[in-house]
Write a protein that holds these residues in place. Sequence first.
Motif, PDB file in Angstrom:
ATOM      1  N   LEU A  88      -6.276  11.499   3.030  1.00  0.00           N
ATOM      2  CA  LEU A  88      -7.024  11.500   1.774  1.00  0.00           C
ATOM      3  C   LEU A  88      -8.210  12.462   1.892  1.00  0.00           C
ATOM      4  O   LEU A  88      -9.101  12.252   2.723  1.00  0.00           O
ATOM      5  CB  LEU A  88      -7.539  10.102   1.442  1.00  0.00           C
ATOM      6  CG  LEU A  88      -6.484   9.064   1.061  1.00  0.00           C
ATOM      7  CD1 LEU A  88      -7.061   7.653   1.171  1.00  0.00           C
ATOM      8  CD2 LEU A  88      -5.983   9.317  -0.356  1.00  0.00           C
ATOM      9  N   HIS A 138      -6.496   2.880  -7.987  1.00  0.00           N
ATOM     10  CA  HIS A 138      -5.844   4.057  -7.426  1.00  0.00           C
ATOM     11  C   HIS A 138      -5.169   4.925  -8.483  1.00  0.00           C
ATOM     12  O   HIS A 138      -5.061   6.140  -8.321  1.00  0.00           O
ATOM     13  CB  HIS A 138      -4.810   3.631  -6.380  1.00  0.00           C
ATOM     14  CG  HIS A 138      -3.742   2.730  -6.920  1.00  0.00           C
ATOM     15  ND1 HIS A 138      -3.964   1.383  -7.120  1.00  0.00           N
ATOM     16  CD2 HIS A 138      -2.475   2.975  -7.333  1.00  0.00           C
ATOM     17  CE1 HIS A 138      -2.864   0.838  -7.629  1.00  0.00           C
ATOM     18  NE2 HIS A 138      -1.953   1.776  -7.763  1.00  0.00           N
ATOM     19  N   TYR A 167      -4.489   1.031   6.079  1.00  0.00           N
ATOM     20  CA  TYR A 167      -3.362   1.725   5.470  1.00  0.00           C
ATOM     21  C   TYR A 167      -2.195   1.763   6.455  1.00  0.00           C
ATOM     22  O   TYR A 167      -2.384   1.689   7.675  1.00  0.00           O
ATOM     23  CB  TYR A 167      -3.749   3.158   5.081  1.00  0.00           C
ATOM     24  CG  TYR A 167      -4.938   3.275   4.172  1.00  0.00           C
ATOM     25  CD1 TYR A 167      -5.175   2.325   3.176  1.00  0.00           C
ATOM     26  CD2 TYR A 167      -5.836   4.327   4.292  1.00  0.00           C
ATOM     27  CE1 TYR A 167      -6.272   2.438   2.330  1.00  0.00           C
ATOM     28  CE2 TYR A 167      -6.940   4.443   3.456  1.00  0.00           C
ATOM     29  CZ  TYR A 167      -7.146   3.489   2.486  1.00  0.00           C
ATOM     30  OH  TYR A 167      -8.242   3.606   1.671  1.00  0.00           O
ATOM     31  N   LEU A 173      -0.685   3.404  -3.870  1.00  0.00           N
ATOM     32  CA  LEU A 173      -1.159   2.511  -2.812  1.00  0.00           C
ATOM     33  C   LEU A 173      -0.663   3.006  -1.466  1.00  0.00           C
ATOM     34  O   LEU A 173       0.477   3.441  -1.320  1.00  0.00           O
ATOM     35  CB  LEU A 173      -0.667   1.082  -3.066  1.00  0.00           C
ATOM     36  CG  LEU A 173      -1.240   0.388  -4.301  1.00  0.00           C
ATOM     37  CD1 LEU A 173      -0.573  -0.967  -4.500  1.00  0.00           C
ATOM     38  CD2 LEU A 173      -2.747   0.215  -4.191  1.00  0.00           C
ATOM     39  N   ARG A 174      -1.522   2.900  -0.477  1.00  0.00           N
ATOM     40  CA  ARG A 174      -1.195   3.335   0.882  1.00  0.00           C
ATOM     41  C   ARG A 174      -1.192   2.180   1.872  1.00  0.00           C
ATOM     42  O   ARG A 174      -0.912   2.369   3.052  1.00  0.00           O
ATOM     43  CB  ARG A 174      -2.197   4.397   1.331  1.00  0.00           C
ATOM     44  CG  ARG A 174      -2.262   5.607   0.405  1.00  0.00           C
ATOM     45  CD  ARG A 174      -3.429   6.504   0.746  1.00  0.00           C
ATOM     46  NE  ARG A 174      -3.346   6.994   2.123  1.00  0.00           N
ATOM     47  CZ  ARG A 174      -2.681   8.083   2.477  1.00  0.00           C
ATOM     48  NH1 ARG A 174      -2.043   8.803   1.574  1.00  0.00           N
ATOM     49  NH2 ARG A 174      -2.663   8.467   3.742  1.00  0.00           N
ATOM     50  N   HIS A 189      -9.287   0.526  -2.644  1.00  0.00           N
ATOM     51  CA  HIS A 189      -9.018   1.615  -3.582  1.00  0.00           C
ATOM     52  C   HIS A 189      -7.555   2.058  -3.501  1.00  0.00           C
ATOM     53  O   HIS A 189      -6.892   2.241  -4.520  1.00  0.00           O
ATOM     54  CB  HIS A 189      -9.957   2.777  -3.253  1.00  0.00           C
ATOM     55  CG  HIS A 189      -9.924   3.913  -4.213  1.00  0.00           C
ATOM     56  ND1 HIS A 189     -11.033   4.675  -4.501  1.00  0.00           N
ATOM     57  CD2 HIS A 189      -8.915   4.469  -4.942  1.00  0.00           C
ATOM     58  CE1 HIS A 189     -10.727   5.618  -5.372  1.00  0.00           C
ATOM     59  NE2 HIS A 189      -9.434   5.524  -5.649  1.00  0.00           N
ATOM     60  N   TRP A 190      -7.053   2.221  -2.280  1.00  0.00           N
ATOM     61  CA  TRP A 190      -5.665   2.624  -2.073  1.00  0.00           C
ATOM     62  C   TRP A 190      -4.872   1.528  -1.363  1.00  0.00           C
ATOM     63  O   TRP A 190      -3.970   1.788  -0.599  1.00  0.00           O
ATOM     64  CB  TRP A 190      -5.615   3.935  -1.294  1.00  0.00           C
ATOM     65  CG  TRP A 190      -6.180   5.084  -2.072  1.00  0.00           C
ATOM     66  CD1 TRP A 190      -5.566   5.765  -3.087  1.00  0.00           C
ATOM     67  CD2 TRP A 190      -7.473   5.679  -1.916  1.00  0.00           C
ATOM     68  NE1 TRP A 190      -6.398   6.744  -3.574  1.00  0.00           N
ATOM     69  CE2 TRP A 190      -7.572   6.723  -2.876  1.00  0.00           C
ATOM     70  CE3 TRP A 190      -8.551   5.453  -1.067  1.00  0.00           C
ATOM     71  CZ2 TRP A 190      -8.710   7.520  -3.004  1.00  0.00           C
ATOM     72  CZ3 TRP A 190      -9.682   6.242  -1.195  1.00  0.00           C
ATOM     73  CH2 TRP A 190      -9.752   7.256  -2.153  1.00  0.00           C
ATOM     74  N   TYR A 230      -2.452  11.394  -5.025  1.00  0.00           N
ATOM     75  CA  TYR A 230      -3.276  10.354  -4.398  1.00  0.00           C
ATOM     76  C   TYR A 230      -3.344   9.074  -5.226  1.00  0.00           C
ATOM     77  O   TYR A 230      -4.037   8.126  -4.844  1.00  0.00           O
ATOM     78  CB  TYR A 230      -4.682  10.897  -4.140  1.00  0.00           C
ATOM     79  CG  TYR A 230      -4.645  12.206  -3.402  1.00  0.00           C
ATOM     80  CD1 TYR A 230      -4.194  12.259  -2.086  1.00  0.00           C
ATOM     81  CD2 TYR A 230      -5.003  13.400  -4.027  1.00  0.00           C
ATOM     82  CE1 TYR A 230      -4.116  13.471  -1.404  1.00  0.00           C
ATOM     83  CE2 TYR A 230      -4.936  14.610  -3.354  1.00  0.00           C
ATOM     84  CZ  TYR A 230      -4.483  14.636  -2.048  1.00  0.00           C
ATOM     85  OH  TYR A 230      -4.402  15.834  -1.376  1.00  0.00           O
ATOM     86  N   ASN A 231      -2.625   9.020  -6.318  1.00  0.00           N
ATOM     87  CA  ASN A 231      -2.664   7.864  -7.224  1.00  0.00           C
ATOM     88  C   ASN A 231      -1.594   6.838  -6.861  1.00  0.00           C
ATOM     89  O   ASN A 231      -0.814   6.403  -7.699  1.00  0.00           O
ATOM     90  CB  ASN A 231      -2.505   8.329  -8.672  1.00  0.00           C
ATOM     91  CG  ASN A 231      -1.231   9.131  -8.900  1.00  0.00           C
ATOM     92  OD1 ASN A 231      -0.641   9.650  -7.946  1.00  0.00           O
ATOM     93  ND2 ASN A 231      -0.814   9.237 -10.148  1.00  0.00           N
ATOM     94  N   ASP A 276      -6.708   8.200  -9.876  1.00  0.00           N
ATOM     95  CA  ASP A 276      -6.855   9.396  -9.051  1.00  0.00           C
ATOM     96  C   ASP A 276      -5.843  10.474  -9.450  1.00  0.00           C
ATOM     97  O   ASP A 276      -4.760  10.165  -9.953  1.00  0.00           O
ATOM     98  CB  ASP A 276      -6.653   9.044  -7.574  1.00  0.00           C
ATOM     99  CG  ASP A 276      -7.702   8.079  -7.065  1.00  0.00           C
ATOM    100  OD1 ASP A 276      -8.868   8.253  -7.442  1.00  0.00           O
ATOM    101  OD2 ASP A 276      -7.349   7.168  -6.306  1.00  0.00           O
TER     102      ASP A 276
END
Length: 357
Positions: A142, A35, A221, A45-46, A242-243, A42-43, A38
């Motif tokens: 996102l 992540h 998420y 964790l969600r 990814h997140w 958006y970089n 990005d």
Amino acid sequence: MNATPDLSAAIALAQAHETPWPRDPLADPAVWGVHHEDPPPYNRLRGPVHPRGPQSGVILQRGREIAAWGEPDRADLTFSVAKTYLCLLAGIAQREGLLPDLQAPVAQRLPAIGFDSPHNRAISWAQLLDQSSEWEGECFGLPDTVDRWRKVANDPRPAGGPKGGARPLQAPGSYWEYNDVRINQLALALLQLFQKPLPEVFLDEILKPLGGGAGFAWRGYDDAWVTLADGRRVQSVPGGTHWGAGVSISSRDQARVGQLLLQDGRHEGRALLPAGWVAGMTEPCAIAPFYGRLVWLNREGKAFPGASPQAFFMMGAGGHVVWIEPALDAVVVLRWLDGAHHAAVMRAIAGALANGR
């Protein structure tokens, strides 16, 4: 299990090259995950993540476990291996009559979930499954643009531009891109199709029939909640980590899923997947012949040294490989293996399995 000397040496090679990612995500967040590559904002964790185990693996040959090492029963995050699980869920949907035609536009069956724009309404299920959809929009905060120009290790093409850059959209089906936002949109579409949580479907229709499921979890998420037709609030899950969030599963369960694919979707005489589904998964995408339906291919024998041209793969960041090898009647699961050593380890395992037949 008594591994041959060659196989023992291959396993030792894998264990000597554990991924440099820390075992605890909090120990060094700047090098754990993907992540942070990005563009902001958006970089981050969600969804939840958790500590991992050591470099581990399982090898099946002729349907029998011939080697296991590390912590094969530990349920660890598996990142984009989960993408392939979405394809298996699409197969379950077809088996149940919910998805009779992969070439049909998603909007035809599922209006008002993000496929109604002039650009998106032509997108088919097949295009979502082979990552050629060019879906445009935002999924749980996102935008698809965050993963445009995405370059991943197994994509043989050179990078076309900066990640997250303003790459012009193409017509659906005419451009291939590894894009996790679009994968999450596929997961949302499957949730709406089933009208039940995808983790529940995967556990009940795949893992439990295979004798697995211990420790399995598929998390979403923190803000990825939707209301189903019956009024239930459920999480829509991502096709990776990814997140954050995503699938936690053991190496042995990954091997069980790989064996199911090696057996053309059948287990103990029962068709868990429709006839021909696995063959469809491994048919090369016309515009990206190194990829099928959410699996990586090796048709020229070069992408994955040591593997046969018939082999196919579930791959995930952090060093996750599920290698289905028809030529050796084998399934190989590798967890937390440094990507720089994938080729050497795979060559060593292939040689050992071929010599031990």
